[in-house]
Scaffold this motif. Sequence first.
Motif, short mmCIF file in Angstrom:
data_model
loop_
_atom_site.label_atom_id
_atom_site.label_comp_id
_atom_site.label_asym_id
_atom_site.label_seq_id
_atom_site.Cartn_x
_atom_site.Cartn_y
_atom_site.Cartn_z
N PHE A 93 125.58 137.14 -35.93
CA PHE A 93 124.22 136.63 -35.72
C PHE A 93 123.25 137.28 -36.70
CE2 PHE A 93 125.06 135.75 -30.94
CZ PHE A 93 125.57 134.51 -31.26
N PHE A 94 123.31 138.60 -36.75
CA PHE A 94 122.37 139.38 -37.57
C PHE A 94 122.54 139.07 -39.05
CE2 PHE A 94 121.19 143.16 -40.01
CZ PHE A 94 119.92 143.43 -39.51
N SER A 95 123.78 139.15 -39.54
CA SER A 95 124.03 139.03 -40.97
C SER A 95 123.92 137.59 -41.47
CB SER A 95 125.42 139.58 -41.32
OG SER A 95 126.43 138.92 -40.59
N THR A 96 124.34 136.61 -40.65
CA THR A 96 124.30 135.21 -41.10
C THR A 96 122.87 134.74 -41.31
OG1 THR A 96 126.36 134.72 -39.94
CG2 THR A 96 124.99 132.85 -40.57
N LEU A 99 120.59 148.52 -46.13
CA LEU A 99 121.35 147.42 -45.54
C LEU A 99 122.75 147.32 -46.15
CD1 LEU A 99 118.56 144.67 -45.42
CD2 LEU A 99 119.43 146.03 -43.52
N GLY A 100 122.85 147.57 -47.46
CA GLY A 100 124.15 147.49 -48.13
C GLY A 100 125.12 148.55 -47.67
N SER A 101 124.64 149.80 -47.52
CA SER A 101 125.52 150.88 -47.07
C SER A 101 125.99 150.64 -45.64
CB SER A 101 124.81 152.23 -47.18
OG SER A 101 123.64 152.26 -46.36
N ASP A 102 125.09 150.14 -44.78
CA ASP A 102 125.49 149.81 -43.40
C ASP A 102 126.56 148.73 -43.39
OD1 ASP A 102 123.67 151.65 -42.43
OD2 ASP A 102 122.11 150.17 -42.02
N LEU A 103 126.36 147.70 -44.20
CA LEU A 103 127.32 146.59 -44.25
C LEU A 103 128.69 147.06 -44.74
CD1 LEU A 103 127.91 143.58 -43.96
CD2 LEU A 103 127.09 143.26 -46.31
N ILE A 104 128.70 147.91 -45.75
CA ILE A 104 129.98 148.44 -46.28
C ILE A 104 130.72 149.21 -45.20
CG2 ILE A 104 130.98 150.12 -47.89
CD1 ILE A 104 128.78 149.25 -49.89
N LEU A 105 130.01 150.06 -44.46
CA LEU A 105 130.64 150.86 -43.40
C LEU A 105 131.12 149.98 -42.24
CD1 LEU A 105 128.25 153.93 -43.41
CD2 LEU A 105 130.61 153.87 -44.22
N SER A 147 134.99 149.70 -41.10
CA SER A 147 135.39 149.95 -39.71
C SER A 147 136.25 148.81 -39.18
CB SER A 147 134.14 150.11 -38.83
OG SER A 147 133.41 151.25 -39.19
N TYR A 148 135.82 147.58 -39.43
CA TYR A 148 136.58 146.44 -38.91
C TYR A 148 137.87 146.21 -39.70
CZ TYR A 148 133.59 145.02 -35.15
OH TYR A 148 132.93 144.99 -33.95
N SER A 149 137.92 146.65 -40.93
CA SER A 149 139.18 146.58 -41.69
C SER A 149 140.22 147.49 -41.06
CB SER A 149 138.94 146.98 -43.15
OG SER A 149 138.04 146.11 -43.78
N PHE A 150 139.82 148.71 -40.71
CA PHE A 150 140.74 149.64 -40.04
C PHE A 150 141.12 149.14 -38.65
CE2 PHE A 150 138.75 152.90 -42.96
CZ PHE A 150 139.91 153.10 -43.72
N LEU A 156 123.98 148.73 -35.53
CA LEU A 156 125.19 147.92 -35.57
C LEU A 156 126.32 148.66 -36.28
CD1 LEU A 156 123.67 144.41 -36.38
CD2 LEU A 156 124.75 145.11 -34.24
N MET A 157 125.98 149.44 -37.32
CA MET A 157 126.98 150.24 -38.02
C MET A 157 127.56 151.32 -37.10
SD MET A 157 127.17 153.50 -39.59
CE MET A 157 125.54 153.90 -40.19
N ILE A 158 126.71 151.99 -36.33
CA ILE A 158 127.18 153.03 -35.41
C ILE A 158 128.02 152.41 -34.29
CG2 ILE A 158 126.44 154.77 -33.73
CD1 ILE A 158 123.97 155.21 -35.56
N MET A 159 127.63 151.22 -33.83
CA MET A 159 128.44 150.52 -32.83
C MET A 159 129.80 150.15 -33.39
SD MET A 159 125.45 148.10 -31.12
CE MET A 159 126.43 147.41 -29.79
N ALA A 160 129.86 149.79 -34.67
CA ALA A 160 131.16 149.51 -35.30
C ALA A 160 132.02 150.77 -35.36
CB ALA A 160 130.93 148.95 -36.72
#
Length: 310
Positions: free
Chosen positions: A251-254, A208-214, A218-221, A117-121
């Motif tokens: 879905f995944f994070s919630t 999981l934390g590093s993926d979430l931060i990235l 990504s979505y902030s930019f 999901l991080m790479i897709m972002a």
Amino acid sequence: MTSPSNYSTAPVSEFLLICFPNYQSWQHWLSLPLSLLFLLVMGANTILLITILLEASLHKPMYYLLSLLSLLDMVLCLTVIPKVLDIWFDNKSISFSACFLQMFIMNSFLTMESCTLMIMAYDRYVAICHPLQYSSLITDQFVARAAIFVVARNGLLTMPIPIFTSRLRYCTENIIKNCICSNLSVKLSCGDITFNQLYQFVIGWTLLGSDLILIVLSYSFILKAVLRIKAVGVMAKTLGTCGSHFILILFFSTILLVLVITNLVRKRIPPDVPILLNILHHLIPPALNPIVFGVRTKEIKQGIQKLLRR
């Protein structure tokens, strides 16, 4: 077979999985809807994979990454749900090695999904913020290297969890009050489990934390770039290109967040609730992911229609 009593002088050679220890009558009522959800996961993801494989217009990095996510969903679901259904039909025992293999696949594939999901972002970030460089940055070679990174990083870093756990001595209780061999089963050991718990905690939250931060970065930019667009129609179209992926992340994070919270307040809620949420976490996102992309993505929808007409 090891005695089902709570205490034994002999080392444990297998475990007994007790689903919903307080409400075991739930098992048979839930078997039908969970079986249907399992079939939906397998069927929807199989159709999606076949569509991407056969439709030449879908041979693009974004859809290759989606295929990787579908494969991870299917393996994770196959590892957990058939055994859950088997337990509910009174086959509660699981061998020592099978238990820790299930633990490894659950830990590694969960973090692999997060990493995908991080790479897709990142893929959506490059597509929206650097569109002229997209074709040179996001290539088939990039996807291949990303897939190797996903498997290597998460497989190697989570592999010590079941290895360390299997090396502990289990000499008293062999009953796991869960439907799956979760990390909590390490508490059954009669040895020192401090290092095991610390490693699980640090690795889990680091990956999981590093993926979430990235993902958030990504979505902030992406949001910053979209807000600069003056035309409302263009803005909506741009946001639509990453809408499906954003829904997958939700879905995944919630569900994962709800599962974490219920485990933190375990003493205040029935113990069967986190068990049920854990099972649903392996079913609901994998079932909805291909449906969301199939409904929202024109190319996939057309590819599925062509497949069904063959």
